[in-house]
Motif scaffolding. Structure first.
Motif, PDB file in Angstrom:
ATOM      1  N   ILE A   1      21.156  24.266 -25.125  1.00  0.00           N
ATOM      2  CA  ILE A   1      21.059  25.691 -25.394  1.00  0.00           C
ATOM      3  C   ILE A   1      19.610  26.060 -25.655  1.00  0.00           C
ATOM      4  O   ILE A   1      18.866  25.314 -26.291  1.00  0.00           O
ATOM      5  N   SER A   2      19.220  27.214 -25.170  1.00  0.00           N
ATOM      6  CA  SER A   2      17.854  27.678 -25.348  1.00  0.00           C
ATOM      7  C   SER A   2      17.613  28.100 -26.802  1.00  0.00           C
ATOM      8  O   SER A   2      18.540  28.196 -27.597  1.00  0.00           O
TER       9      SER A   2
ATOM     10  N   ALA B   1      17.085  17.488 -30.460  1.00  0.00           N
ATOM     11  CA  ALA B   1      16.184  18.631 -30.485  1.00  0.00           C
ATOM     12  C   ALA B   1      15.032  18.377 -29.533  1.00  0.00           C
ATOM     13  O   ALA B   1      14.559  17.243 -29.401  1.00  0.00           O
ATOM     14  N   GLY B   2      14.608  19.443 -28.885  1.00  0.00           N
ATOM     15  CA  GLY B   2      13.499  19.342 -27.966  1.00  0.00           C
ATOM     16  C   GLY B   2      12.220  19.906 -28.548  1.00  0.00           C
ATOM     17  O   GLY B   2      12.243  20.646 -29.532  1.00  0.00           O
ATOM     18  N   SER B   3      11.123  19.563 -27.947  1.00  0.00           N
ATOM     19  CA  SER B   3       9.831  20.086 -28.390  1.00  0.00           C
ATOM     20  C   SER B   3       9.732  21.569 -28.089  1.00  0.00           C
ATOM     21  O   SER B   3      10.233  22.043 -27.074  1.00  0.00           O
TER      22      SER B   3
ATOM     23  N   LEU C   1      11.191  22.711 -21.490  1.00  0.00           N
ATOM     24  CA  LEU C   1      12.211  23.325 -20.648  1.00  0.00           C
ATOM     25  C   LEU C   1      13.577  22.935 -21.202  1.00  0.00           C
ATOM     26  O   LEU C   1      13.989  21.771 -21.097  1.00  0.00           O
ATOM     27  N   TRP C   2      14.302  23.897 -21.749  1.00  0.00           N
ATOM     28  CA  TRP C   2      15.511  23.600 -22.510  1.00  0.00           C
ATOM     29  C   TRP C   2      16.610  22.985 -21.662  1.00  0.00           C
ATOM     30  O   TRP C   2      17.479  22.297 -22.171  1.00  0.00           O
ATOM     31  N   TYR C   3      16.598  23.206 -20.346  1.00  0.00           N
ATOM     32  CA  TYR C   3      17.673  22.724 -19.486  1.00  0.00           C
ATOM     33  C   TYR C   3      17.406  21.339 -18.913  1.00  0.00           C
ATOM     34  O   TYR C   3      18.185  20.841 -18.098  1.00  0.00           O
TER      35      TYR C   3
ATOM     36  N   THR D   1      12.667  27.586 -32.889  1.00  0.00           N
ATOM     37  CA  THR D   1      11.790  27.412 -31.727  1.00  0.00           C
ATOM     38  C   THR D   1      12.087  26.130 -30.963  1.00  0.00           C
ATOM     39  O   THR D   1      11.344  25.760 -30.046  1.00  0.00           O
ATOM     40  N   SER D   2      13.152  25.448 -31.327  1.00  0.00           N
ATOM     41  CA  SER D   2      13.517  24.181 -30.685  1.00  0.00           C
ATOM     42  C   SER D   2      14.743  24.335 -29.801  1.00  0.00           C
ATOM     43  O   SER D   2      15.795  24.775 -30.292  1.00  0.00           O
TER      44      SER D   2
END
Length: 124
Positions: A51-52, A98-100, A104-106, A31-32
């Motif tokens: 990457i999404s 890693a993102g939350s 927004l992945w981009y 989910t990250s």
């Protein structure tokens, strides 16, 4: 909390290839959104590729388009950066990020968990 461990950096001649890996633990990897950043001496850290969560969406900074490929394996909690046709200007410390979940992945601002970095040096 998330832990990210990069591997695969090193010294390579111009035109060569390297594959960076980043193993994640401590949270739900699938989910990250995931990304690779780099920081060259005297420069700010910058987004290279991201990457999404599903892997269906990818982004590359212009200077690496057509040469680098980001991918992820959610079953192995790992993200990769395949780097081909390397140039001396690719020399930098490369960081996995890693993102939350839900971010927004981009967008570079989404990424708030960082690995320790791995050095990539491309000789001419």
């Amino acid at each position: 909390q998330v832990q990210l461990v990069e591997s695969g950096g090193g010294l390579v001649q111009a035109g060569g290839s390297l594959r960076l890996s980043c193993a994640a633990s401590g949270r739900t990897f699938s989910t990250s959104p995931m990304g690779w950043f780099r920081q060259a001496p005297g420069k700010e850290r910058a987004l290279v590729a991201c990457i999404s969560t599903s892997g269906g969406g990818t982004y590359y900074t212009d200077s690496v388009k057509g040469r680098f490929t980001i991918s992820r394996d959610n079953a192995k909690n790992t993200v990769y950066l395949q780097m081909n046709s390397l140039k001396p200007e690719d020399t930098a410390v490369y960081y996995c990020a890693a993102g939350s979940s839900g971010g927004l992945w981009y967008r570079a601002s989404t990424y708030n968990y960082w690995g320790q970095g791995t050095q990539v040096t491309v000789s001419s």
